[in-house]
Design a protein around this motif. Structure first.
Motif, mmCIF file in Angstrom:
data_model
loop_
_atom_site.group_PDB
_atom_site.id
_atom_site.type_symbol
_atom_site.label_atom_id
_atom_site.label_comp_id
_atom_site.label_asym_id
_atom_site.label_seq_id
_atom_site.Cartn_x
_atom_site.Cartn_y
_atom_site.Cartn_z
ATOM 1 N N THR A 110 0.848 -1.057 -0.177
ATOM 2 C CA THR A 110 0.041 -0.002 0.055
ATOM 3 C C THR A 110 0.984 1.156 0.158
ATOM 4 N N LYS A 111 0.283 2.527 -0.479
ATOM 5 C CA LYS A 111 1.136 3.786 -0.470
ATOM 6 C C LYS A 111 -0.047 4.546 -0.323
ATOM 7 N N MET A 112 0.092 5.862 0.429
ATOM 8 C CA MET A 112 -0.684 6.833 0.550
ATOM 9 C C MET A 112 0.076 8.178 0.889
ATOM 10 N N ASP A 113 -0.098 8.915 -0.365
ATOM 11 C CA ASP A 113 0.668 10.308 -0.467
ATOM 12 C C ASP A 113 -0.472 11.459 -0.431
ATOM 13 N N GLN A 114 -0.027 12.386 0.488
ATOM 14 C CA GLN A 114 -0.970 13.697 0.202
ATOM 15 C C GLN A 114 -0.916 14.224 -1.107
ATOM 16 N N SER A 115 -1.836 14.530 -1.743
ATOM 17 C CA SER A 115 -1.773 15.040 -3.135
ATOM 18 C C SER A 115 -2.383 16.633 -3.260
ATOM 19 N N SER A 116 -2.676 17.145 -2.173
ATOM 20 C CA SER A 116 -2.956 18.579 -2.207
ATOM 21 C C SER A 116 -2.829 19.510 -0.725
ATOM 22 N N PRO A 117 -2.795 20.544 -0.752
ATOM 23 C CA PRO A 117 -2.537 21.203 0.625
ATOM 24 C C PRO A 117 -3.978 20.949 1.133
ATOM 25 N N ASP A 118 -3.981 21.354 2.549
ATOM 26 C CA ASP A 118 -5.300 21.148 3.341
ATOM 27 C C ASP A 118 -6.211 22.224 2.805
ATOM 28 N N LEU A 119 -7.380 21.905 2.799
ATOM 29 C CA LEU A 119 -8.226 22.832 2.124
ATOM 30 C C LEU A 119 -9.516 23.185 3.342
ATOM 31 N N TYR A 120 -9.725 24.578 3.310
ATOM 32 C CA TYR A 120 -10.947 24.860 4.132
ATOM 33 C C TYR A 120 -12.153 25.328 3.080
ATOM 34 N N GLU A 121 -13.237 24.467 3.234
ATOM 35 C CA GLU A 121 -14.392 24.699 2.289
ATOM 36 C C GLU A 121 -15.409 25.528 2.949
ATOM 37 N N ALA A 122 -15.111 26.892 2.561
ATOM 38 C CA ALA A 122 -16.100 28.154 3.232
ATOM 39 C C ALA A 122 -17.402 27.584 2.930
ATOM 40 N N GLU A 123 -18.100 27.248 1.874
ATOM 41 C CA GLU A 123 -19.396 27.293 1.651
ATOM 42 C C GLU A 123 -19.982 26.291 2.755
ATOM 43 N N VAL A 124 -19.080 25.178 3.265
ATOM 44 C CA VAL A 124 -19.917 24.292 4.189
ATOM 45 C C VAL A 124 -19.201 24.359 5.630
ATOM 46 N N GLY A 125 -18.070 24.860 5.678
ATOM 47 C CA GLY A 125 -17.337 25.359 7.074
ATOM 48 C C GLY A 125 -16.624 24.097 7.466
ATOM 49 N N LEU A 126 -16.032 23.192 6.436
ATOM 50 C CA LEU A 126 -15.284 21.931 6.702
ATOM 51 C C LEU A 126 -14.021 21.948 6.102
ATOM 52 N N TYR A 127 -13.069 21.347 6.876
ATOM 53 C CA TYR A 127 -11.755 20.979 6.331
ATOM 54 C C TYR A 127 -11.377 19.600 5.533
ATOM 55 N N ARG A 128 -10.675 19.723 4.377
ATOM 56 C CA ARG A 128 -10.337 18.514 3.447
ATOM 57 C C ARG A 128 -9.219 18.345 3.208
ATOM 58 N N ARG A 129 -8.608 17.217 3.353
ATOM 59 C CA ARG A 129 -7.443 16.633 2.714
ATOM 60 C C ARG A 129 -7.452 15.337 1.819
ATOM 61 N N ILE A 130 -6.617 15.575 0.784
ATOM 62 C CA ILE A 130 -6.825 14.700 -0.249
ATOM 63 C C ILE A 130 -5.418 13.809 -0.324
ATOM 64 N N TYR A 131 -5.484 12.380 -0.500
ATOM 65 C CA TYR A 131 -4.550 11.732 -0.681
ATOM 66 C C TYR A 131 -4.528 10.723 -1.960
ATOM 67 N N ASN A 132 -3.595 10.405 -2.627
ATOM 68 C CA ASN A 132 -3.417 9.233 -3.532
ATOM 69 C C ASN A 132 -3.359 8.074 -2.906
ATOM 70 N N VAL A 133 -3.992 7.090 -3.170
ATOM 71 C CA VAL A 133 -3.726 5.841 -2.391
ATOM 72 C C VAL A 133 -3.736 4.886 -3.361
ATOM 73 N N ARG A 134 -2.791 3.707 -3.288
ATOM 74 C CA ARG A 134 -2.554 2.852 -4.294
ATOM 75 C C ARG A 134 -2.352 1.457 -3.445
ATOM 76 N N LEU A 135 -3.064 0.468 -3.926
ATOM 77 C CA LEU A 135 -3.215 -0.716 -3.470
ATOM 78 C C LEU A 135 -2.467 -1.899 -4.432
ATOM 79 N N ASP A 136 -1.407 -2.796 -3.832
ATOM 80 C CA ASP A 136 -0.960 -3.619 -4.805
ATOM 81 C C ASP A 136 -1.802 -5.020 -4.261
ATOM 82 N N TYR A 137 -2.628 -5.833 -4.835
ATOM 83 C CA TYR A 137 -3.247 -6.866 -4.517
ATOM 84 C C TYR A 137 -3.371 -8.023 -5.514
#
Length: 149
Positions: A110-137
């Motif tokens: 497995t591999k998990m890398d952050q792919s964006s800066p942390d985001l503040y979604e002002a229209e809903v008042g929430l914070y979001r972080r995006i990762y690229n995830v890879r699974l070899d199986y």
């Protein structure tokens, strides 16, 4: 068994994400924290004599929380859950087995890398972080006698 079910099962070992992992987009009524993933690729490696049996799955994983601190904590726990998938076998959920869909996924890497800066979604008042995830199986069949490759 799909690698997506394995990913969701692993993420739901994080207590705050239990029953809060979905595909493509969060449910309209989702309360933070929650996670959703967008599948990006699913392929099988090839050898000189044909398919190798080793498959790869990739997705963008979105983690959402009510505060930046909560986002940091849930991200660390989710990353550990994905890393802990290595070497584990995930079986088809029982409700799918009842429908005749039997199988298992053996996660090799497995591999998990952050792919964006942390985001503040002002229209809903929430914070979001995006990762690229890879699974070899490897996909395995489940029979009465057990799991086979």
């Amino acid at each position: 068994m799909s690698p997506e079910f394995a990913l969701a099962a692993a993420l739901e070992t994080v207590p705050a994400l239990l029953d809060k992992v979905s595909s493509l987009q969060p449910p309209k009524s989702a309360a933070p924290p929650f996670a959703f993933y967008i599948p990006a690729a699913d392929s099988e490696d090839e050898c000189l004599d044909g398919p190798s049996g080793l498959q790869s799955f990739a997705a963008a994983l979105h983690l959402v929380a009510a505060s930046h601190r909560a986002l940091q904590l849930i991200s660390a726990q989710a990353k550990q859950a994905v890393l802990d998938m290595r070497g584990k076998t995930y079986r088809t959920p029982s409700e799918d087995e009842a429908a005749g869909l039997k199988g298992a996924v053996l996660v090799e890497y497995t591999k998990m890398d952050q792919s964006s800066p942390d985001l503040y979604e002002a229209e809903v008042g929430l914070y979001r972080r995006i990762y690229n995830v890879r699974l070899d199986y490897q996909t395995e069949n489940v029979t009465e006698e057990g799991i086979s490759g």
